[in-house]
Design a protein around this motif. Structure first.
Motif, PDB file in Angstrom:
ATOM      1  N   LEU A   1       0.879  -1.174   0.085  1.00  0.00           N
ATOM      2  CA  LEU A   1      -0.155  -0.260  -0.210  1.00  0.00           C
ATOM      3  C   LEU A   1       0.803   1.432   0.008  1.00  0.00           C
ATOM      4  O   LEU A   1       2.092   0.941   0.366  1.00  0.00           O
ATOM      5  CB  LEU A   1      -0.899   0.429   1.176  1.00  0.00           C
ATOM      6  CG  LEU A   1      -2.041  -0.740   1.422  1.00  0.00           C
ATOM      7  CD1 LEU A   1      -2.408  -2.464   1.374  1.00  0.00           C
ATOM      8  CD2 LEU A   1      -2.592  -0.564   2.697  1.00  0.00           C
ATOM      9  N   PRO A   2       0.300   2.369  -0.680  1.00  0.00           N
ATOM     10  CA  PRO A   2       1.386   3.860  -0.311  1.00  0.00           C
ATOM     11  C   PRO A   2       0.704   4.041   0.810  1.00  0.00           C
ATOM     12  O   PRO A   2       0.479   3.242   2.296  1.00  0.00           O
ATOM     13  CB  PRO A   2       0.623   4.640  -1.068  1.00  0.00           C
ATOM     14  CG  PRO A   2      -1.354   3.759  -0.659  1.00  0.00           C
ATOM     15  CD  PRO A   2      -1.132   2.813  -0.872  1.00  0.00           C
ATOM     16  N   ALA A   3       2.325   4.485   1.362  1.00  0.00           N
ATOM     17  CA  ALA A   3       2.584   5.383   3.493  1.00  0.00           C
ATOM     18  C   ALA A   3       1.516   6.011   3.409  1.00  0.00           C
ATOM     19  O   ALA A   3       0.918   6.987   2.834  1.00  0.00           O
ATOM     20  CB  ALA A   3       3.950   5.590   2.907  1.00  0.00           C
ATOM     21  N   LEU A   4       1.611   5.577   4.665  1.00  0.00           N
ATOM     22  CA  LEU A   4       0.789   6.159   5.327  1.00  0.00           C
ATOM     23  C   LEU A   4       2.055   7.346   6.416  1.00  0.00           C
ATOM     24  O   LEU A   4       2.003   7.461   7.163  1.00  0.00           O
ATOM     25  CB  LEU A   4      -0.169   5.866   7.095  1.00  0.00           C
ATOM     26  CG  LEU A   4      -1.448   6.519   7.156  1.00  0.00           C
ATOM     27  CD1 LEU A   4      -1.993   6.967   6.703  1.00  0.00           C
ATOM     28  CD2 LEU A   4      -1.565   5.708   8.706  1.00  0.00           C
ATOM     29  N   PRO A   5       1.372   8.916   5.581  1.00  0.00           N
ATOM     30  CA  PRO A   5       2.399   9.580   6.131  1.00  0.00           C
ATOM     31  C   PRO A   5       2.045  10.773   6.840  1.00  0.00           C
ATOM     32  O   PRO A   5       3.146  11.488   7.755  1.00  0.00           O
ATOM     33  CB  PRO A   5       2.123  10.538   4.496  1.00  0.00           C
ATOM     34  CG  PRO A   5       0.783  10.824   4.675  1.00  0.00           C
ATOM     35  CD  PRO A   5       0.406  10.161   4.247  1.00  0.00           C
ATOM     36  N   PHE A   6       1.203   9.961   7.640  1.00  0.00           N
ATOM     37  CA  PHE A   6       0.881  11.017   8.958  1.00  0.00           C
ATOM     38  C   PHE A   6       0.627  10.480  10.178  1.00  0.00           C
ATOM     39  O   PHE A   6       0.410   9.237  10.691  1.00  0.00           O
ATOM     40  CB  PHE A   6      -0.782  11.913   9.204  1.00  0.00           C
ATOM     41  CG  PHE A   6      -0.458  13.271   8.200  1.00  0.00           C
ATOM     42  CD1 PHE A   6       0.571  13.781   7.700  1.00  0.00           C
ATOM     43  CD2 PHE A   6      -1.381  12.512   7.355  1.00  0.00           C
ATOM     44  CE1 PHE A   6       0.253  14.480   6.685  1.00  0.00           C
ATOM     45  CE2 PHE A   6      -1.126  13.717   5.796  1.00  0.00           C
ATOM     46  CZ  PHE A   6      -0.546  14.462   5.729  1.00  0.00           C
ATOM     47  N   GLY A   7       1.038  10.797  10.978  1.00  0.00           N
ATOM     48  CA  GLY A   7       1.363   9.811  12.354  1.00  0.00           C
ATOM     49  C   GLY A   7       1.319  10.538  14.520  1.00  0.00           C
ATOM     50  O   GLY A   7       0.808  11.583  13.591  1.00  0.00           O
ATOM     51  N   HIS A   8       1.377   9.893  14.504  1.00  0.00           N
ATOM     52  CA  HIS A   8       1.395  10.767  16.538  1.00  0.00           C
ATOM     53  C   HIS A   8       2.567  11.187  16.398  1.00  0.00           C
ATOM     54  O   HIS A   8       3.178  11.058  17.213  1.00  0.00           O
ATOM     55  CB  HIS A   8       0.834   9.800  17.713  1.00  0.00           C
ATOM     56  CG  HIS A   8       0.258   9.908  18.562  1.00  0.00           C
ATOM     57  ND1 HIS A   8      -0.817  11.213  18.879  1.00  0.00           N
ATOM     58  CD2 HIS A   8       1.014   9.994  19.981  1.00  0.00           C
ATOM     59  CE1 HIS A   8      -0.297  11.686  20.164  1.00  0.00           C
ATOM     60  NE2 HIS A   8       0.234  10.617  20.959  1.00  0.00           N
ATOM     61  N   SER A   9       2.552  12.685  16.634  1.00  0.00           N
ATOM     62  CA  SER A   9       3.647  13.317  16.798  1.00  0.00           C
ATOM     63  C   SER A   9       3.169  14.987  17.288  1.00  0.00           C
ATOM     64  O   SER A   9       3.809  16.151  17.405  1.00  0.00           O
ATOM     65  CB  SER A   9       4.436  13.805  15.822  1.00  0.00           C
ATOM     66  OG  SER A   9       4.219  12.773  14.635  1.00  0.00           O
ATOM     67  N   PRO A  10       2.523  14.631  18.505  1.00  0.00           N
ATOM     68  CA  PRO A  10       2.123  15.658  19.740  1.00  0.00           C
ATOM     69  C   PRO A  10       3.396  16.359  20.242  1.00  0.00           C
ATOM     70  O   PRO A  10       3.977  17.707  20.471  1.00  0.00           O
ATOM     71  CB  PRO A  10       1.541  15.454  20.257  1.00  0.00           C
ATOM     72  CG  PRO A  10       1.378  13.663  20.784  1.00  0.00           C
ATOM     73  CD  PRO A  10       1.965  14.044  19.570  1.00  0.00           C
ATOM     74  N   HIS A  11       4.564  15.592  20.094  1.00  0.00           N
ATOM     75  CA  HIS A  11       5.801  15.561  21.424  1.00  0.00           C
ATOM     76  C   HIS A  11       6.456  16.617  20.544  1.00  0.00           C
ATOM     77  O   HIS A  11       7.868  16.925  20.758  1.00  0.00           O
ATOM     78  CB  HIS A  11       6.068  14.244  21.481  1.00  0.00           C
ATOM     79  CG  HIS A  11       6.639  13.367  20.971  1.00  0.00           C
ATOM     80  ND1 HIS A  11       5.307  13.286  20.430  1.00  0.00           N
ATOM     81  CD2 HIS A  11       7.273  13.115  20.839  1.00  0.00           C
ATOM     82  CE1 HIS A  11       6.091  11.705  19.126  1.00  0.00           C
ATOM     83  NE2 HIS A  11       7.521  11.790  19.859  1.00  0.00           N
ATOM     84  N   HIS A  12       5.875  16.880  19.190  1.00  0.00           N
ATOM     85  CA  HIS A  12       7.586  17.531  17.946  1.00  0.00           C
ATOM     86  C   HIS A  12       6.694  18.486  17.414  1.00  0.00           C
ATOM     87  O   HIS A  12       7.041  19.674  16.500  1.00  0.00           O
ATOM     88  CB  HIS A  12       7.938  16.670  16.777  1.00  0.00           C
ATOM     89  CG  HIS A  12       8.330  15.549  17.545  1.00  0.00           C
ATOM     90  ND1 HIS A  12       9.777  15.660  17.660  1.00  0.00           N
ATOM     91  CD2 HIS A  12       8.395  14.074  16.881  1.00  0.00           C
ATOM     92  CE1 HIS A  12      10.638  15.013  17.583  1.00  0.00           C
ATOM     93  NE2 HIS A  12       9.955  13.502  17.845  1.00  0.00           N
ATOM     94  N   LEU A  13       4.971  19.231  18.762  1.00  0.00           N
ATOM     95  CA  LEU A  13       4.445  20.385  17.650  1.00  0.00           C
ATOM     96  C   LEU A  13       5.316  21.601  17.966  1.00  0.00           C
ATOM     97  O   LEU A  13       5.288  22.737  17.517  1.00  0.00           O
ATOM     98  CB  LEU A  13       2.925  20.254  18.170  1.00  0.00           C
ATOM     99  CG  LEU A  13       1.831  19.438  17.367  1.00  0.00           C
ATOM    100  CD1 LEU A  13       1.061  19.259  18.071  1.00  0.00           C
ATOM    101  CD2 LEU A  13       2.123  19.887  16.468  1.00  0.00           C
ATOM    102  N   PHE A  14       6.202  21.140  19.710  1.00  0.00           N
ATOM    103  CA  PHE A  14       7.201  22.871  19.986  1.00  0.00           C
ATOM    104  C   PHE A  14       7.616  23.357  18.664  1.00  0.00           C
ATOM    105  O   PHE A  14       8.441  24.132  18.816  1.00  0.00           O
ATOM    106  CB  PHE A  14       7.894  22.218  20.993  1.00  0.00           C
ATOM    107  CG  PHE A  14       8.950  22.115  19.832  1.00  0.00           C
ATOM    108  CD1 PHE A  14      10.626  22.180  19.823  1.00  0.00           C
ATOM    109  CD2 PHE A  14       9.054  19.945  20.226  1.00  0.00           C
ATOM    110  CE1 PHE A  14      11.087  22.052  20.323  1.00  0.00           C
ATOM    111  CE2 PHE A  14       9.766  19.545  19.767  1.00  0.00           C
ATOM    112  CZ  PHE A  14      11.321  20.561  18.911  1.00  0.00           C
TER     113      PHE A  14
END
Length: 263
Positions: A67-80
């Motif tokens: 399948l094509p890669a799912l490009p979004f993940g769980h990254s709230p710790h990098h929103l800074f």
């Protein structure tokens, strides 16, 4: 390995009767000043594509649909700094929907290949839920955990693997996508005290302290010593490991009646 994006719906349905579906997932998030936002997605794809090339030399019994890669993940710790993040609930729901869609298309064996540490627990919970509600066999891994264990360069450094925007990921990117690495990579000055997320005060603890990612500048270790030779060894080792894992998953789960049909 065939790309689902390039198949007709008839070919997708036909593949579902026998093939293993492979779903890479990644993220879009800060990777210090020298790596691109899509590093995790790019590396998950690179390892999976190289594993697929190895398997093409000696094809699996069942066949593979990527399948094509799912490009979004769980990254709230990098929103800074910068990230495009899904909440844990949203990522779990997205994985539920993708897996259920594959089931509706006829796929009964699926493997998820992850490239971002923040996805790992959510991914594993999603595949557990999936196997409880559907007659499927589903596997999950983060690419850095499935090693072949025979890297001839001897460059593996478990103390900084996988890390984040450090030696491991930077070496891999220098091998897989050198044009996207901003060089020279500046040394990372020592951080005191060390962040608790990477240095728990007691073995077995998971510790998170508010604001630590921003305090350490968005990376876990010094990447200035990264090099493409080490990266190629690391990439080849993970690709061989993933190819062996896919082959083992195939051998362990192929339907008995399908094997009988071939003899």
């Amino acid at each position: 390995m065939r790309d689902l994006t390039e198949l007709t719906w008839h070919e997708v349905r036909e593949g579902g009767t026998r093939a293993i579906a492979l779903l890479p997932i990644g993220s879009q998030e800060q990777h210090a000043a020298h790596l691109p936002m899509g590093t995790d997605t790019l590396l998950a794809e690179a390892v999976l594509d190289r594993a697929g090339a190895l398997l093409a030399e000696d094809p699996t019994e069942s066949g593979l649909v990527r399948l094509p890669a799912l490009p979004f993940g769980h990254s709230p710790h990098h929103l800074f700094a910068a990230a495009v993040s899904l909440s844990a609930a949203t990522l779990g729901a997205v994985l539920d929907d993708v897996l259920d869609s594959l089931l509706a298309c006829g796929y009964r064996r699926i493997m998820v290949v992850n490239g971002h540490g923040g996805n790992d627990e959510i991914m594993r919970l999603a595949v557990k839920r999936f196997a409880l509600r559907a007659e499927v066999t589903v596997a999950a891994c983060s690419y850095w955990t499935v090693t072949a264990g025979d890297d001839p360069t001897g460059d593996d450094r478990p103390e900084v693997t996988p890390g984040h925007a450090g030696w491991f990921e930077t070496s891999l990117m220098l091998a897989a996508h050198p044009g996207l690495v901003r060089t020279p990579v500046a040394p990372r000055p020592p951080v005191e005290p060390p962040p608790l997320f990477d240095n728990p005060p007691y073995p077995g603890l998971t510790v998170e302290r508010h604001g630590e990612w921003a305090r350490v500048g968005g990376s876990t270790d010094d990447a200035s010593g990264a090099d493409p030779v080490s990266g190629r060894g690391l990439l080849d080792d993970r690709a061989r490991g993933l190819a062996r894992a896919i082959r083992a998953f195939d051998a362990a789960t192929i339907r008995t009646e399908e094997k009988n049909e071939d003899h």
